[in-house]
Structure formats: C-alpha cells, structure tokens
Design an enzyme around this catalytic site. Sequence first.
Site, PDB file in Angstrom:
ATOM      1  N   VAL A 247      77.820  12.521   1.974  1.00  0.00           N
ATOM      2  CA  VAL A 247      79.220  12.968   1.980  1.00  0.00           C
ATOM      3  C   VAL A 247      79.899  12.583   3.301  1.00  0.00           C
ATOM      4  CG1 VAL A 247      80.778  14.936   1.691  1.00  0.00           C
ATOM      5  CG2 VAL A 247      78.607  14.876   0.430  1.00  0.00           C
TER       6      VAL A 247
ATOM      7  N   LYS B 176      77.068  28.228  -6.607  1.00  0.00           N
ATOM      8  CA  LYS B 176      78.424  27.888  -7.065  1.00  0.00           C
ATOM      9  C   LYS B 176      78.975  28.998  -7.961  1.00  0.00           C
ATOM     10  CE  LYS B 176      77.563  22.922  -6.695  1.00  0.00           C
ATOM     11  NZ  LYS B 176      76.859  21.800  -7.314  1.00  0.00           N
TER      12      LYS B 176
HETATM   13  N1  LIG Z   1      75.858  14.979  -2.249  1.00  0.00           N
HETATM   14  C1  LIG Z   1      76.671  15.613  -3.067  1.00  0.00           C
HETATM   15  O1  LIG Z   1      76.935  15.173  -4.187  1.00  0.00           O
HETATM   16  C2  LIG Z   1      77.289  16.898  -2.676  1.00  0.00           C
HETATM   17  C3  LIG Z   1      76.908  17.552  -1.522  1.00  0.00           C
HETATM   18  N2  LIG Z   1      77.492  18.735  -1.198  1.00  0.00           N
HETATM   19  C4  LIG Z   1      77.111  19.406   0.024  1.00  0.00           C
HETATM   20  O2  LIG Z   1      77.510  18.612   1.120  1.00  0.00           O
HETATM   21  C5  LIG Z   1      76.609  18.793   2.200  1.00  0.00           C
HETATM   22  C6  LIG Z   1      76.063  17.439   2.618  1.00  0.00           C
HETATM   23  O3  LIG Z   1      75.442  16.858   1.504  1.00  0.00           O
HETATM   24  P1  LIG Z   1      74.876  15.355   1.589  1.00  0.00           P
HETATM   25  O4  LIG Z   1      75.798  14.514   2.376  1.00  0.00           O
HETATM   26  O5  LIG Z   1      74.540  14.965   0.210  1.00  0.00           O
HETATM   27  O6  LIG Z   1      73.538  15.616   2.393  1.00  0.00           O
HETATM   28  P2  LIG Z   1      72.695  14.551   3.259  1.00  0.00           P
HETATM   29  O7  LIG Z   1      71.345  15.123   3.373  1.00  0.00           O
HETATM   30  O8  LIG Z   1      72.880  13.186   2.681  1.00  0.00           O
HETATM   31  O9  LIG Z   1      73.464  14.570   4.664  1.00  0.00           O
HETATM   32  C7  LIG Z   1      73.323  15.571   5.608  1.00  0.00           C
HETATM   33  C8  LIG Z   1      73.191  14.887   6.949  1.00  0.00           C
HETATM   34  O10 LIG Z   1      73.185  15.876   7.976  1.00  0.00           O
HETATM   35  C9  LIG Z   1      72.254  15.463   8.954  1.00  0.00           C
HETATM   36  N3  LIG Z   1      71.850  16.612   9.761  1.00  0.00           N
HETATM   37  C10 LIG Z   1      70.900  17.519   9.510  1.00  0.00           C
HETATM   38  N4  LIG Z   1      70.844  18.427  10.494  1.00  0.00           N
HETATM   39  C11 LIG Z   1      71.793  18.074  11.387  1.00  0.00           C
HETATM   40  C12 LIG Z   1      72.221  18.613  12.609  1.00  0.00           C
HETATM   41  N5  LIG Z   1      71.655  19.700  13.122  1.00  0.00           N
HETATM   42  N6  LIG Z   1      73.216  18.009  13.280  1.00  0.00           N
HETATM   43  C13 LIG Z   1      73.816  16.919  12.764  1.00  0.00           C
HETATM   44  N7  LIG Z   1      73.441  16.335  11.605  1.00  0.00           N
HETATM   45  C14 LIG Z   1      72.440  16.929  10.906  1.00  0.00           C
HETATM   46  C15 LIG Z   1      71.117  14.841   8.182  1.00  0.00           C
HETATM   47  O11 LIG Z   1      70.359  13.981   8.991  1.00  0.00           O
HETATM   48  C16 LIG Z   1      71.882  14.099   7.090  1.00  0.00           C
HETATM   49  O12 LIG Z   1      72.180  12.775   7.465  1.00  0.00           O
HETATM   50  C17 LIG Z   1      75.557  19.792   1.712  1.00  0.00           C
HETATM   51  O13 LIG Z   1      75.959  21.093   2.052  1.00  0.00           O
HETATM   52  C18 LIG Z   1      75.625  19.614   0.201  1.00  0.00           C
HETATM   53  O14 LIG Z   1      75.193  20.759  -0.483  1.00  0.00           O
HETATM   54  C19 LIG Z   1      78.477  19.306  -1.955  1.00  0.00           C
HETATM   55  C20 LIG Z   1      78.901  18.719  -3.090  1.00  0.00           C
HETATM   56  C21 LIG Z   1      78.306  17.477  -3.586  1.00  0.00           C
HETATM   57  N1  LIG Z   2      73.252  18.647  -5.634  1.00  0.00           N
HETATM   58  C1  LIG Z   2      74.557  18.978  -6.109  1.00  0.00           C
HETATM   59  C2  LIG Z   2      75.588  18.226  -5.333  1.00  0.00           C
HETATM   60  C3  LIG Z   2      76.944  18.729  -5.585  1.00  0.00           C
HETATM   61  O1  LIG Z   2      77.257  19.893  -5.421  1.00  0.00           O
HETATM   62  C4  LIG Z   2      74.684  18.627  -7.574  1.00  0.00           C
HETATM   63  O2  LIG Z   2      73.806  17.911  -8.077  1.00  0.00           O
HETATM   64  O3  LIG Z   2      75.627  19.090  -8.212  1.00  0.00           O
END
Ligand SMILES: NC(=O)C1=CN([C@@H]2O[C@H](COP(=O)(O)OP(=O)(O)OC[C@H]3O[C@@H](n4cnc5c(N)ncnc54)[C@H](O)[C@@H]3O)[C@@H](O)[C@H]2O)C=CC1
Ligand SMILES: N[C@@H](CC=O)C(=O)O
Length: 442
Positions: free
Chosen positions: A25, A214
């Site tokens: 994201v 959610k």
């Molecule tokens: N991927 C999706 O489709 C969706 C994700 N979300 C939410 O968005 C958020 C991010 O999701 P993603 O991008 O998919 O996860 P991701 O795991 O791809 O990205 C998270 C990033 O944060 C970094 N990170 C971890 N600890 C850290 C710290 N202390 N300081 C700085 N960076 C740190 C990680 O290295 C990673 O690159 C989560 O809360 C997820 O639940 C919400 C809706 C949809």
């Molecule tokens: N892991 C979640 C990401 C979006 O909220 C999903 O699969 O819906």
Amino acid sequence: MTEDMGQHAGAPRELGVAVLGLGNVGTEVVRIITENAIDLRERIGAPLVIRGIAVRDLGRDRGVARELLTDDPASLIRRDDVDIVIEVVGGIEPPRELIRTALELGKSVVTANKALLAEYTGELAAAAAAANVDLYFEAAVAGAIPVVRPLMQSLAGDQVERVAGIVNGTTNYILSAMAETGADYETALAEAGRLGYAEADPTADVEGYDAAAKAAILASIAFHSRVTAADVYREGISSVTAADLASAAKFDCTVKLLSICERITEADGTERISARVYPALIPLAHPLATVSGAYNAVVVEAHDAGRLMFYGQGAGGAPTASAVMGDVVMAARNKVHSGRGPLESTYASLAIAPIAQVPTRYYVAMHVLDRPGVLEGVAGEFAKHHVSIAAVRQEGDGGRTQLIVITHRAPDGALAETVAALKNMEAVTAVTSVLRMEGTDE
Ligand SMILES: NC(=O)C1=CN([C@@H]2O[C@H](COP(=O)(O)OP(=O)(O)OC[C@H]3O[C@@H](n4cnc5c(N)ncnc54)[C@H](O)[C@@H]3O)[C@@H](O)[C@H]2O)C=CC1
Ligand SMILES: N[C@@H](CC=O)C(=O)O
Ligand code: NA
C-alpha cells in the site's frame, strides 16, 4: 498564499506528509502523491510534500529518493513540518504508539490498519478529538470501496439496520479460485499473497480475524456503539473443502466468507447488535454470489434509504492506496480550511447479542451407516431441538453414505446442540462439515 486557492488565513503554505511503511500500500501511496502532485495541489489548495518515508530496512533499494527514507518513524512524525501521518505498516505496535503520539502532536492521521482500529479506535479517536485533528480510515474496510464515509456521513441521518457482505479479498480470492477453476487451497492462498492481497500473516485472512476486525469497525459506525474484534463471532475458511463447494453447487449455492452486522430487536423491544463472520452458503442468484476474486461487496440496509450496495476492489496496493489518498485529501483540506471531519459516535451503546441467540440456517454434511432407519434417527435429532429441516440429500460417497441436511432458520444455539447430538449418534460416523446458509428468506 493565493486567494484563488481558497485558503484560510494562516493556512499552511505546504502540507507535509510522513508515510509510515513502504509495502504494497505504501508504495502505491507514494506513487500517487508523486505522480498526481499537481492535481492534488489543486484539490487541496496547497502542495502535498512527502517529508519522509519510514521503512524497516534502509538497505533495500525501493525506487524512491534515498534521502526520504528513515528507519526512525518516531522522529519522523515529530517533525514540525509534518502535518499528516499516513500509517500503512500494519499490526498493533508500533503503529498504536506512533498514531497516538502523532494525534497528540496535532497531526492528522490516515490509516489502513483495521487490526489496530478494531481494538483501539476509542483511544485513538479520543486523542484526535482532544487535539482537534482528523483520524481517517476508509482503506481499513473493503479497500477501495467507499463504505466508511457513506456510513459515517451520508447515512448519518438514517437508521442502519444491517451491514453485510464480503470484506476480505484474500478469502474471496481463494474461495472463488476453488469454486471456479478447481484450484487447491494452498495454491490460491500463495497467489493471494503474491498479488498483495493477504496480510503479512495470512492467518488473519483465512481464520477470519481480518474480516472480524472490519465487522467491528462497520458495526461501530453503523450502530453508533463501540464494537471491538472480541465482540465479533468468528469462523474462518480453513476448514472449507473442495467437497463443500461441490456440494453447495448441487444446491445451486456457492460458499463465501460473510461479515454480518445486524441490529436485532428482541421480544421486549431491547435492541442489540449481532456481529459475526463465517463461511456460508449463498444462492447462486444472490448478488454476493457473483462477487469474485479480490473484489468485495457490502450491502447496507437502512430504514429510510432502503438497500444500498457497494462493490469494488477490496484488496491490493493501488485500490487500497486510492482510499488512503481520498482520506489524505480530506484531512489536508481540513488543515487548509481549519476544519475537521466527524468525531466518533458511540452514544447508542448497544450491547452485543450472543451468537447462540442469533437466528440462522445450517448446512450439515455427515457420513452415516447404510442401514434402514438412519434418516429417521437423524431427522429426530433435529426435531428434538426444534430445528425444522428444509432439504435433505443422500448420496453414496466412495462406499460410504453421505447425508446433507439444510435447515430452516433457528437459533444458532439450537443448531449447534443438534450437531453435537448428531456427533454422538452411533449411526453417524462423522459430521464432515457444518456451514451456515445466508441470503434466503426461509
Ligand atoms: N494489502 C492490502 O490489500 C490492504 C492492506 N491494508 C492494510 O494496510 C496496511 C499495510 O498493508 P500492506 O502494504 O499490504 O503490508 P506490507 O507488509 O506489504 O507493508 C508493510 C510495510 O511496513 C514495513 N514495516 C514494518 N514495521 C515497520 C516499522 N516499524 N517502521 C517502518 N516500516 C515498517 C514492512 O517492512 C513492510 O514493507 C496493513 O495495516 C494492512 O492491513 C488495508 C487494506 C488492503
Ligand atoms: N488482507 C486483506 C487486505 C485488505 O483489507 C484482504 O484480503 O481483504
Ligand atoms: Na474502503
């Protein structure tokens, strides 16, 4: 400051943004801020400038200017030139501490973190209210789909009765792949991870924790009450088999992981909330049955508005970043115009109805001994618990006899007791599957 930008006197010349997390994201958020800088400036009334991006590993090449990267998010959010913090790290800590601190320091916060919000919205919303800043989280529920803001704002004058649908992209992707292409569970789950849909720990997806978080957020907003993840009854999809999907198809149904939030009015007029997540059979003709892959859909039923349906991409970097950016623009406009979005509303304080009291329908598959009287015995157990049977299918299954029973609506507790009794019957060698059935009036 030019007047034609419509800025409030004393509004910031630039709006500084801190991005925490550069994963699926975060990468897309940074891309949008960079690529759409001119349009965003026009829409906000001031340029949006990234002050820094917090990452965990500074060593990795990420395709963004290295001088923006830091592994010290706590210092980044404290910078005087940061007005808005975007949290897309995920998990409870450090995001909880970082967001609370940012809010206390007068920064508005946009987060996609449903796991955090489902536990700590109260604490974080209080910090936002005290500092007169925004806490926005459209991306936390159903990715790109606008559903938080419609519930919080567009429907603020109505009485919401029910919010139900598919709010987890990963499980919907897996179930769709299993049903439509015969893919196996593990392969489909791995693919959902590769496509950026799954949580860092996909247990949150497949065991229903993400959908439950959610549901807690949706129920809190819809019913003006504080609902946390622990209030949501939860079952995941890890026990749903290819045989269940094949069997559902024979009843002209498919299986979806549903999140259901309902206002329940009891006989004495007491209102309660039921919030629950489980895999359920739904008829193929139901609108939710056609929601495929990582798409989500949420059906809202409100007293005066009637039925509304929201549909779109529920997961994935770019769709989620779209929702994040909508919130960023709103928070930025509020900074420019000295405004603020709606506060948390929990005045109704409705209690949670225990799952045992919630009326539902069951689909029960079992292996039985192939001898006369077994069907009567099984039907007798349902009758004993005042559960009426809607359909029965009996078929040979590799030398065994399989019996599938679909019930009419009955309290979940009575259905659960019936299943327990079936498991104790000598003629029932195994109860192989218990799923609920939704989307029918019976
Ligand atoms: N991927 C999706 O489709 C969706 C994700 N979300 C939410 O968005 C958020 C991010 O999701 P993603 O991008 O998919 O996860 P991701 O795991 O791809 O990205 C998270 C990033 O944060 C970094 N990170 C971890 N600890 C850290 C710290 N202390 N300081 C700085 N960076 C740190 C990680 O290295 C990673 O690159 C989560 O809360 C997820 O639940 C919400 C809706 C949809
Ligand atoms: N892991 C979640 C990401 C979006 O909220 C999903 O699969 O819906
Ligand atoms: Na959304």
